[in-house]
Design a protein around this motif. Structure first.
Motif, PDB file in Angstrom:
ATOM      1  N   GLY A 494      -2.546  15.253 -21.651  1.00 55.48           N
ATOM      2  CA  GLY A 494      -1.994  13.956 -21.993  1.00 55.48           C
ATOM      3  C   GLY A 494      -1.837  13.251 -20.405  1.00 55.48           C
ATOM      4  N   LEU A 495      -1.660  11.880 -20.539  1.00 56.03           N
ATOM      5  CA  LEU A 495      -1.281  10.847 -19.577  1.00 56.03           C
ATOM      6  C   LEU A 495       0.081  10.386 -19.487  1.00 56.03           C
ATOM      7  N   THR A 496       0.698  10.126 -18.363  1.00 57.53           N
ATOM      8  CA  THR A 496       2.025   9.635 -18.280  1.00 57.53           C
ATOM      9  C   THR A 496       1.749   7.996 -17.637  1.00 57.53           C
ATOM     10  N   SER A 497       1.072   7.697 -17.000  1.00 62.32           N
ATOM     11  CA  SER A 497       0.900   6.530 -16.435  1.00 62.32           C
ATOM     12  C   SER A 497      -0.464   5.857 -16.075  1.00 62.32           C
ATOM     13  N   PHE A 563       6.414  12.648 -19.547  1.00 65.23           N
ATOM     14  CA  PHE A 563       5.929  11.396 -19.352  1.00 65.23           C
ATOM     15  C   PHE A 563       6.852  10.622 -18.477  1.00 65.23           C
ATOM     16  N   TRP A 564       8.159  11.104 -18.143  1.00 65.20           N
ATOM     17  CA  TRP A 564       8.818  10.042 -17.359  1.00 65.20           C
ATOM     18  C   TRP A 564       8.259   9.781 -16.041  1.00 65.20           C
ATOM     19  N   VAL A 565       7.296  10.554 -15.452  1.00 66.54           N
ATOM     20  CA  VAL A 565       6.828  10.285 -14.191  1.00 66.54           C
ATOM     21  C   VAL A 565       5.839   9.261 -14.174  1.00 66.54           C
ATOM     22  N   LEU A 580      -1.054   3.822  -3.817  1.00 64.64           N
ATOM     23  CA  LEU A 580      -0.429   4.292  -4.948  1.00 64.64           C
ATOM     24  C   LEU A 580       0.594   4.799  -4.804  1.00 64.64           C
ATOM     25  N   ALA A 581       1.618   4.606  -5.470  1.00 67.18           N
ATOM     26  CA  ALA A 581       2.905   5.680  -5.567  1.00 67.18           C
ATOM     27  C   ALA A 581       2.951   6.342  -6.868  1.00 67.18           C
ATOM     28  N   VAL A 582       3.233   7.613  -6.743  1.00 68.76           N
ATOM     29  CA  VAL A 582       3.648   8.182  -7.989  1.00 68.76           C
ATOM     30  C   VAL A 582       4.871   9.305  -7.741  1.00 68.76           C
ATOM     31  N   GLY A 583       5.712   9.315  -8.807  1.00 67.38           N
ATOM     32  CA  GLY A 583       6.642  10.194  -8.892  1.00 67.38           C
ATOM     33  C   GLY A 583       6.460  11.625  -8.981  1.00 67.38           C
ATOM     34  N   GLY A 584       7.464  12.429  -9.226  1.00 68.00           N
ATOM     35  CA  GLY A 584       6.944  14.062  -9.350  1.00 68.00           C
ATOM     36  C   GLY A 584       8.316  14.707  -9.522  1.00 68.00           C
ATOM     37  N   ASN A 585       8.048  16.063 -10.108  1.00 67.87           N
ATOM     38  CA  ASN A 585       8.902  16.862 -10.318  1.00 67.87           C
ATOM     39  C   ASN A 585       9.591  17.795  -9.251  1.00 67.87           C
ATOM     40  N   ASP A 586       8.946  17.436  -8.020  1.00 67.09           N
ATOM     41  CA  ASP A 586       9.396  18.254  -6.849  1.00 67.09           C
ATOM     42  C   ASP A 586      10.126  17.432  -5.941  1.00 67.09           C
ATOM     43  N   HIS A 652      15.393  12.721  -2.129  1.00 68.89           N
ATOM     44  CA  HIS A 652      16.185  13.108  -3.522  1.00 68.89           C
ATOM     45  C   HIS A 652      16.316  14.541  -3.622  1.00 68.89           C
ATOM     46  N   GLU A 653      17.267  14.881  -4.497  1.00 70.83           N
ATOM     47  CA  GLU A 653      17.423  16.295  -4.867  1.00 70.83           C
ATOM     48  C   GLU A 653      17.040  16.646  -6.280  1.00 70.83           C
ATOM     49  N   LYS A 654      16.462  15.951  -6.864  1.00 72.80           N
ATOM     50  CA  LYS A 654      15.982  16.371  -8.352  1.00 72.80           C
ATOM     51  C   LYS A 654      14.689  15.406  -8.541  1.00 72.80           C
ATOM     52  N   GLU A 655      14.165  15.579  -9.715  1.00 73.57           N
ATOM     53  CA  GLU A 655      12.953  15.090 -10.103  1.00 73.57           C
ATOM     54  C   GLU A 655      12.943  13.461  -9.889  1.00 73.57           C
ATOM     55  N   VAL A 656      11.665  12.892  -9.192  1.00 70.72           N
ATOM     56  CA  VAL A 656      11.806  11.447  -9.083  1.00 70.72           C
ATOM     57  C   VAL A 656      10.845  10.968 -10.197  1.00 70.72           C
ATOM     58  N   SER A 657      11.649  10.174 -11.053  1.00 74.70           N
ATOM     59  CA  SER A 657      10.761   9.833 -12.307  1.00 74.70           C
ATOM     60  C   SER A 657       9.855   8.496 -11.903  1.00 74.70           C
ATOM     61  N   THR A 658      10.622   7.329 -11.707  1.00 82.81           N
ATOM     62  CA  THR A 658       9.616   6.020 -11.517  1.00 82.81           C
ATOM     63  C   THR A 658       9.803   5.475 -10.228  1.00 82.81           C
TER      64      THR A 658
END
Length: 718
Positions: A494-497, A563-565, A580-586, A652-658
């Motif tokens: 799927g797509l998130t954004s 899908f929060w990213v 283009l800036a993108v969040g991530g789980n890392d 950050h110390e956790k997932e970056v969402s938006t």
């Protein structure tokens, strides 16, 4: 005549027999009985005798090769005949040495002749001494012959490989199964398949080629596109980003002690303010211009929803704000008075996206999407709203706003164009609604066009909001549907954004396979497409097939499995490039420069690599190339997928969402660690370089962030 004294091996002559009193008669065998024993073939022959006393080989048993791996040279090589070991070439001819001719046949005369032809007798096997047990070793080929054969085979393989021909399977040797030493094998192994290293042209070396040509007084050479892009490394656009400890803000709860998690954000178009929505339904306005008061960076806040705010957007004039809530509803707020004006109720599930239409609508038209697979188009001008429902700007140049009437109740609006089952998931022969996770309007002039993506697949659908779905039709029909990436054969992602670049020629999608795909908006509809022309007339949607992605981007720190990213694009403005800036789980947002000149440079520097060469054989060439940046390397997929991008680490110390961009080019990132941080880039890059090299000793970069561009970027050029 005494038959016992007659030798049958002697030829029949007319000479009389010797008398018994002669000296020769004493050498004969004694007289036997008249009944002579039948003479049979000996049970022990020299061949059996030699095989019995020959010691067996005690060396390791080598494995047998399969029949398909034996080539013509091996088949034509015959072993020595066992009869030729004991034959004497001087005393026997070709007829005597034949293994199929019996002794009795050699003694019989040929038919058609009066007298039998006596064949020449060789050495009798019965009279031979036992053979020697040490057989002569097999003759080995000389070193010159082996070297010549190896050279010819190597040249043949070289020419076949350079022409793109595969080596036949029968010419490929299979190694011994037991892996014995080379001197124990029956046949020497041929050399490994030779993979030629293509010659790299000077014109394909990018910036280094320009410097070399200019040093020799020649600046005109094939590949002049490098002159338009003197910076051959995309990290030039992202290496200057950093964040100080003052740029960090913790999101505290307003309903009790502790912290709360921010879910979404939207930056204003004309001021350094970012609106942030959290899981408690509050909206707070955060300043990003570097000003910091004793109370923090939050300028103001207000209660917007009774549930978590999933998404929000700001109108083009910064006068209105729309929120998408998890309780199936949304609201439109007047930002001058920070009060709710309109309720958006029309979905049957939690809302996921809310987006204002650009252009002349000026905040009156918006689109929302939800988990029920429905896209609703809202036109507030079609509702029975009072005139002073929203604040408006005065007609003079005083830039003063006419405030809305706060005594009015919140009015309920209805969707003007509901597109039900816009995205579906096919399972067990049935269709179920798929959650819509991404929406994106086209810019002014084509603002009637809308693209959407869902969690079911990577396909993007193009819609015309002017086409109303008939009531007798259950599912809405789009204008076109893009093809999924061809390597999505095992499963769908799927797509998130979704994000659109400044001139609306490229559409970027963040996919759950940790890849960002770029589409050509001119080819969303293949063939003649009058629907994509500015100010085109309304046409009936046909749901035609569109082209798939052109290329993709990957980064080792990019992980978009939820899908929060989300993604956000900074428009090119003056000296600022489009990014283009993108969040991530890392724990880090990732920046991708969208200038395709960098990708053209990377592809041109690798165009000398043949397509027939495997990725494993070319990996040392890619890693050892000094002119190709380590952050921009094309992969071997069916579409070009570049490993590029710059991660902003230690923020950050956790997932970056938006993520979102402010009007002055700063990046604001939200994280699940209840923190907000904004990043800026200086022209010289001294601050970012200092944070990368100062180290953790002394605490000078505590609570700071910087762009991770690699250790080779900050090295001084000699």
């Amino acid at each position: 005549m005494d038959l016992d004294s007659y030798d049958i091996n002697q030829p029949n002559t007319s000479s009389p027999p010797l008398p018994s009193s002669s000296p020769a008669s004493n050498l004969l065998s004694p007289t036997r009985s008249s009944r002579r024993k039948e003479r049979r073939a000996p049970s022990v022959t020299p061949r059996r005798f030699g095989r019995f006393f020959t010691p067996r080989n005690s060396g390791p048993i080598t494995g047998r090769r399969i029949l398909a791996s034996v080539d013509s040279e091996e088949l034509n090589r015959q072993p020595n005949s066992p009869h030729s070991v004991f034959s004497d070439a001087l005393h026997s001819d070709a007829i005597d040495s034949s293994p199929i001719q019996s002794p009795s046949a050699r003694k019989r005369g040929s038919p058609g002749h009066g007298e039998p032809i006596a064949s020449r007798r060789g050495i009798a096997l019965n009279d031979m001494a036992p053979p020697r047990l040490n057989f002569p070793p097999r003759q080995k080929e000389s070193s010159q012959d082996v070297l010549g054969e190896w050279r010819s085979k190597t040249l043949n393989r070289f020419f076949k490989t350079s022409r793109g021909l595969e080596t036949p399977p029968k010419d490929k040797l299979v190694r011994d199964a037991l892996g014995g030493p080379p001197n124990k094998r029956h046949r020497a192994e041929s050399p490994e398949r030779h993979v030629p290293v293509p010659t790299r042209k000077l014109a394909n070396r990018g910036l280094e080629a320009q410097i070399a040509h200019r040093a020799h007084g020649d600046a005109c050479f094939p590949g002049k596109q490098y002159l338009a892009y003197p910076a051959a490394d995309p990290r030039f656009e992202t290496a200057n980003f950093y964040s100080n400890k003052e740029d960090h803000e913790t999101i505290l709860s307003y309903e009790g002690p502790g912290e709360t998690t921010p879910f979404c954000q939207a930056s204003f178009n004309s001021s350094s303010v970012t609106a942030i929505g959290d899981e408690q339904g509050y909206v707070r306005l955060l300043r990003t211009d570097g000003w910091c008061s004793s109370a923090g960076k939050v300028e103001s806040f207000f209660k917007a929803q009774d549930n978590a705010i999933i998404d929000m957007d700001i109108s083009a004039d910064d006068m209105r704000l729309v929120t998408a809530c998890g309780d199936w509803s949304g609201r439109v707020f007047d930002m001058t008075t920070q009060s709710a004006a309109v309720n958006l109720k029309g979905h049957a599930s939690g809302m996921r996206q809310a987006l204002f239409q650009p252009g002349r609508s000026n905040g009156d038209v918006l689109a929302t999407a939800a988990k029920d697979g429905c896209i609703n188009i809202w036109d507030l001008r079609c509702s029975s709203l009072p005139v002073n429902t929203f604040s408006t700007m005065a007609g003079d140049d005083s830039q003063q706003a006419r405030r809305r009437n706060l005594n009015l109740d919140i009015l309920d609006a209805k969707p003007t164009n509901p597109m039900t089952l816009a995205h579906v998931r096919v399972a067990n022969g049935g269709q179920n609604p798929a959650s819509i996770t991404a929406l994106q309007w086209f810019p002014s002039g084509r603002e009637h066009l809308l693209v959407s993506g869902s969690e079911s697949s990577a396909a993007i659908k193009l819609w015309d909001m002017r086409c109303i779905k008939p009531r007798n039709r259950e599912q809405a029909a789009p204008l076109a549907i893009t093809a999924e990436p061809r390597h999505h054969t095992f499963r769908s992602y799927g797509l998130t954004s979704l994000a659109l670049n400044g001139d609306a020629t490229r559409l970027y999608s963040v996919c759950k396979d940790n890849t960002i795909y770029a589409y050509s908006t001119a080819h969303l509809i293949l063939g003649h497409a009058p629907e994509l022309v500015d100010s085109s007339i309304k046409r009936k949607p046909r749901g035609v097939q569109g082209i798939g992605p052109l290329y993709g981007w990957k980064n080792e720190r990019l992980s978009g499995i939820t899908f929060w990213v989300k993604s956000a694009l900074r428009r090119a403005n003056g000296s600022q490039a489009e990014i283009l800036a993108v969040g991530g789980n890392d724990k880090a947002p990732v920046l991708f420069p969208t200038d395709e000149g960098f990708m053209k440079s990377a592809l041109a520097q690798q165009n000398h690599i043949m397509e027939t060469c495997s990725a494993a054989s070319m990996a040392p060439l890619l890693s050892a190339s000094r002119s190709t940046p380590s952050s921009l390397t094309p992969s071997t997929a069916n579409i070009p997928i570049f490993k590029c991008g710059t991660a902003l680490v230690n923020g950050h110390e956790k997932e970056v969402s938006t993520v979102s961009w402010t009007h002055d080019g700063k990046l604001v990132s939200l994280s699940d660690d209840s923190s907000v941080r904004h990043w800026q880039g200086d022209d010289g890059g001294d601050r970012a370089r200092y944070l990368r090299g100062v180290g953790d000793f002394g605490g000078e970069r505590w609570n700071c962030g910087w762009a991770d561009v690699g250790a080779d970027w900050d090295e001084d050029e000699c």
